[in-house]
Scaffold this motif. Structure first.
Motif, mmCIF file in Angstrom:
data_model
loop_
_atom_site.group_PDB
_atom_site.id
_atom_site.type_symbol
_atom_site.label_atom_id
_atom_site.label_comp_id
_atom_site.label_asym_id
_atom_site.label_seq_id
_atom_site.Cartn_x
_atom_site.Cartn_y
_atom_site.Cartn_z
ATOM 1 N N GLU A 39 0.814 -1.213 0.000
ATOM 2 C CA GLU A 39 0.000 0.000 0.000
ATOM 3 C C GLU A 39 0.846 1.262 0.000
ATOM 4 O OE1 GLU A 39 -2.628 -0.505 3.327
ATOM 5 O OE2 GLU A 39 -3.949 -1.891 2.221
ATOM 6 N N GLU A 40 2.035 1.219 0.597
ATOM 7 C CA GLU A 40 2.892 2.402 0.681
ATOM 8 C C GLU A 40 3.839 2.530 -0.512
ATOM 9 O OE1 GLU A 40 2.758 4.808 2.824
ATOM 10 O OE2 GLU A 40 1.240 3.924 4.134
ATOM 11 N N GLY A 41 3.812 1.555 -1.438
ATOM 12 C CA GLY A 41 4.728 1.618 -2.569
ATOM 13 C C GLY A 41 6.171 1.350 -2.185
ATOM 14 N N THR A 42 6.364 0.543 -1.167
ATOM 15 C CA THR A 42 7.695 0.232 -0.632
ATOM 16 C C THR A 42 8.157 -1.124 -1.144
ATOM 17 O OG1 THR A 42 7.212 1.485 1.383
ATOM 18 C CG2 THR A 42 9.016 -0.125 1.494
ATOM 19 N N ASP A 43 9.351 -1.201 -1.695
ATOM 20 C CA ASP A 43 9.894 -2.477 -2.120
ATOM 21 C C ASP A 43 10.222 -3.334 -0.900
ATOM 22 O OD1 ASP A 43 9.652 -1.781 -4.776
ATOM 23 O OD2 ASP A 43 11.734 -1.141 -4.987
ATOM 24 N N TYR A 44 10.182 -4.652 -1.089
ATOM 25 C CA TYR A 44 10.241 -5.586 0.039
ATOM 26 C C TYR A 44 10.958 -6.848 -0.403
ATOM 27 C CZ TYR A 44 8.219 -9.387 2.967
ATOM 28 O OH TYR A 44 8.023 -10.483 3.763
ATOM 29 N N ALA A 45 11.746 -7.453 0.519
ATOM 30 C CA ALA A 45 12.390 -8.742 0.262
ATOM 31 C C ALA A 45 12.368 -9.568 1.535
ATOM 32 C CB ALA A 45 13.828 -8.548 -0.212
ATOM 33 N N ASP A 46 12.255 -10.896 1.386
ATOM 34 C CA ASP A 46 12.252 -11.764 2.562
ATOM 35 C C ASP A 46 12.940 -13.082 2.249
ATOM 36 O OD1 ASP A 46 10.460 -13.606 1.351
ATOM 37 O OD2 ASP A 46 8.689 -12.676 2.245
ATOM 38 N N LEU A 47 12.861 -14.015 3.212
ATOM 39 C CA LEU A 47 13.516 -15.330 3.109
ATOM 40 C C LEU A 47 12.515 -16.475 3.168
ATOM 41 C CD1 LEU A 47 16.524 -14.735 5.542
ATOM 42 C CD2 LEU A 47 16.599 -14.825 3.044
ATOM 43 N N THR A 48 11.261 -16.219 2.908
ATOM 44 C CA THR A 48 10.254 -17.249 3.132
ATOM 45 C C THR A 48 10.478 -18.484 2.266
ATOM 46 O OG1 THR A 48 7.883 -17.673 3.305
ATOM 47 C CG2 THR A 48 8.616 -16.409 1.398
ATOM 48 N N ALA A 103 20.033 -8.710 -2.590
ATOM 49 C CA ALA A 103 18.692 -8.460 -3.127
ATOM 50 C C ALA A 103 18.189 -7.089 -2.687
ATOM 51 C CB ALA A 103 17.727 -9.556 -2.680
ATOM 52 N N ALA A 104 18.421 -6.747 -1.413
ATOM 53 C CA ALA A 104 18.001 -5.436 -0.912
ATOM 54 C C ALA A 104 18.725 -4.304 -1.637
ATOM 55 C CB ALA A 104 18.251 -5.351 0.587
ATOM 56 N N LEU A 105 20.035 -4.442 -1.786
ATOM 57 C CA LEU A 105 20.803 -3.402 -2.470
ATOM 58 C C LEU A 105 20.416 -3.297 -3.938
ATOM 59 C CD1 LEU A 105 24.269 -4.088 -0.819
ATOM 60 C CD2 LEU A 105 22.826 -2.072 -0.455
ATOM 61 N N THR A 106 20.093 -4.428 -4.557
ATOM 62 C CA THR A 106 19.672 -4.405 -5.955
ATOM 63 C C THR A 106 18.291 -3.778 -6.091
ATOM 64 O OG1 THR A 106 20.982 -6.403 -6.372
ATOM 65 C CG2 THR A 106 19.341 -5.824 -8.022
ATOM 66 N N ALA A 137 20.408 -8.167 -12.852
ATOM 67 C CA ALA A 137 21.064 -7.280 -11.884
ATOM 68 C C ALA A 137 21.495 -8.051 -10.642
ATOM 69 C CB ALA A 137 20.130 -6.132 -11.500
ATOM 70 N N LEU A 138 20.663 -8.968 -10.167
ATOM 71 C CA LEU A 138 21.034 -9.767 -9.000
ATOM 72 C C LEU A 138 22.121 -10.775 -9.358
ATOM 73 C CD1 LEU A 138 20.634 -10.435 -6.042
ATOM 74 C CD2 LEU A 138 18.736 -11.940 -6.676
ATOM 75 N N VAL A 139 22.071 -11.324 -10.559
ATOM 76 C CA VAL A 139 23.146 -12.219 -11.017
ATOM 77 C C VAL A 139 24.488 -11.514 -10.908
ATOM 78 C CG1 VAL A 139 24.140 -13.380 -13.031
ATOM 79 C CG2 VAL A 139 21.700 -13.642 -12.514
ATOM 80 N N GLU A 140 24.572 -10.305 -11.437
ATOM 81 C CA GLU A 140 25.841 -9.569 -11.416
ATOM 82 C C GLU A 140 26.244 -9.182 -10.000
ATOM 83 O OE1 GLU A 140 27.959 -9.270 -13.876
ATOM 84 O OE2 GLU A 140 26.525 -10.489 -14.993
ATOM 85 N N ALA A 141 25.270 -8.821 -9.163
ATOM 86 C CA ALA A 141 25.580 -8.462 -7.779
ATOM 87 C C ALA A 141 26.175 -9.643 -7.028
ATOM 88 C CB ALA A 141 24.319 -7.961 -7.076
ATOM 89 N N LEU A 142 25.616 -10.830 -7.219
ATOM 90 C CA LEU A 142 26.124 -12.016 -6.524
ATOM 91 C C LEU A 142 27.477 -12.449 -7.080
ATOM 92 C CD1 LEU A 142 22.811 -14.032 -6.082
ATOM 93 C CD2 LEU A 142 24.089 -12.785 -4.329
ATOM 94 N N ARG A 143 27.669 -12.323 -8.371
ATOM 95 C CA ARG A 143 29.003 -12.592 -8.917
ATOM 96 C C ARG A 143 30.044 -11.676 -8.270
ATOM 97 N NH1 ARG A 143 27.110 -12.957 -15.258
ATOM 98 N NH2 ARG A 143 26.694 -15.211 -15.326
ATOM 99 N N GLY A 144 29.642 -10.447 -8.031
ATOM 100 C CA GLY A 144 30.553 -9.508 -7.382
ATOM 101 C C GLY A 144 30.897 -9.888 -5.961
ATOM 102 N N GLN A 145 30.088 -10.777 -5.356
ATOM 103 C CA GLN A 145 30.347 -11.260 -3.993
ATOM 104 C C GLN A 145 31.010 -12.628 -3.994
ATOM 105 O OE1 GLN A 145 29.838 -9.375 -1.185
ATOM 106 N NE2 GLN A 145 29.440 -7.794 -2.728
#
Length: 408
Positions: A104-113, A364-367, A389-397
């Motif tokens: 409802e607030e237009g906020t992006d969200y990530a979890d581990l479910t 994921a949060a940073l992406t 984008a997440l593929v490249e971020a994880l490769r960077g880690q």
């Protein structure tokens, strides 16, 4: 609330839990300069203790009081954040009000479910709202289910680039898995079994291969293996991967969200190879028997109390040495409509349920933050929301994410 009115870029909800602390450490080490991170939870004192362990970069991170039983506090947290990351589970017990607030607030969200019933309810209650506000509600950004989802994403990209047609039968093989099961995973599994016991009709939802596909129907014959079997052609025994009944549904949701973009004959499963002959059969039976025993014990309260003494409790986990000693490697193999075969490898050093998962969720949060406003909203999967984008971020880690064409 407008984007300019948000004073926090990323808010980590559940920062005092075991995995929450690991994600906080990762963000403190890797977040770009200027990213405004908040730590959220029920106790400001405990949050301050966590912040004190994170070093100079986190010294000024704001502390945010938020409680799953106080919906006003969740909405206030969502309203001031560009991205909310939640490690507070079981999500079906505590997670829906936060998902709705973020949508409802237009906020992006990530979890581990890794909970089918939670994601199903999130889709029903928040998907259309999030589409309207542009909020990307990205579920399962850890070992549930990034390796599965991005592995198929890589295969799809390779087939597209080669003009090889859609994917058909696709199998993830667990080649290496070193690490313990987390207390949070056990608690989530128990909570889902409790709901199924209270409402037996939910069993049909959990067992539905397309439970998270939003009404889409997959290729004929789509089903999950439940018993050991001998793989045709190779003669190897195989057992179902214990996380497959959830991961497969996330991958199928990615397929559905892209309008069947993986191909009209796309089918997906997850397996553990156990070898040939009698030894392979025994290993396969042992894997399936062990999983059945765990599920049965958690479903029976009296037995479950005995098992609890042997398994990690929520909020507990291995020490740093054991986390760093763990690792995983998956190989996902497919054949495309024109007969081309590909294999995608996803691998990393670090206990998959703790060390690797904290990196996956943190990235994921940073992406999400880096790509904010760049895609449609809804209850999404890592591949659909974050993809390349997440593929490249994880490769960077230091993660391995690659795809190769197999010889005919």
């Amino acid at each position: 609330m407008t984007q300019s009115a948000r004073d926090l870029d990323i808010t980590l909800y559940g920062a005092t839990g075991f995995v929450g602390r690991l994600v906080a450490e990762h963000l403190a080490a890797t977040a770009p300069e200027g990213v405004r991170v908040g730590l959220a939870g029920r106790s400001l004192d405990r949050l301050a203790q966590v912040r004190a362990t994170l070093g100079a970069r986190a010294a000024d991170w704001p502390l945010v009081r938020a409680d799953a039983t106080d919906e006003a506090s969740l909405r206030a947290m969502a309203a001031r954040s560009a991205v909310v990351v939640s490690t507070v589970g079981p999500y079906q017990r505590y997670g829906i009000p936060l998902v709705v607030a973020c949508a409802e607030e237009g906020t992006d969200y990530a979890d581990l479910t890794g909970e089918v019933l939670f994601v199903r309810e999130a889709i029903e209650r928040a998907h259309e709202t999030a589409r309207g506000t542009g909020a990307r509600i990205v579920v399962s950004c850890g070992f549930d289910s990034v390796p599965s989802d991005l592995g198929v994403h890589l295969l799809h990209r390779a087939a597209q680039a080669d003009g090889a047609g859609g994917l058909t039968d696709t199998t993830l093989w667990v080649r290496r898995l070193r690490g313990g099961i987390s207390g949070g995973t056990i608690d989530s599994l128990r909570a889902q079994l409790e709901r199924m016991r209270q409402d037996p009709s939910l069993r049909r939802v959990v067992l539905d291969p397309e439970a998270l596909s939003g009404g889409a129907t997959g290729a004929p014959g789509q089903r999950d293996p439940w018993r050991p079997f001998v793989e045709e052609g190779s003669g190897r025994w195989a057992a179902p991967f214990f996380m497959g009944p959830y991961n497969t549904r996330v991958v199928r949701r990615s397929h559905a969200l892209t309008g069947g973009g993986y191909g009209r004959r796309f089918r997906y499963r997850e397996l553990v190879p156990t070898g040939r002959g009698a030894k392979g059969a025994l290993r396969a039976q042992a894997l399936v028997g062990g999983l059945g025993a765990l599920m049965g014990s958690l479903a029976l309260p009296v037995v479950g109390r005995v098992v609890d003494r042997l398994l990690p409790a929520p909020g507990e986990g291995p020490d740093r040495a054991r986390r760093e000693a763990g690792s995983f490697r998956t190989e996902t193999v497919t054949t495309t409509e024109d007969g081309t075969r590909y294999a995608a490898t996803v691998a990393a050093q670090g206990d998959p349920g703790y060390a690797a998962t904290s990196v996956m969720l943190g990235q994921a949060a940073l992406t999400l933050l880096a790509t904010r406003g760049s895609g449609p909203g809804g209850v999404l999967t890592p591949a659909v929301a974050l993809g390349d984008a997440l593929v490249e971020a994880l490769r960077g880690q230091g993660f391995t994410l690659d795809v190769r064409r197999l010889d005919a």
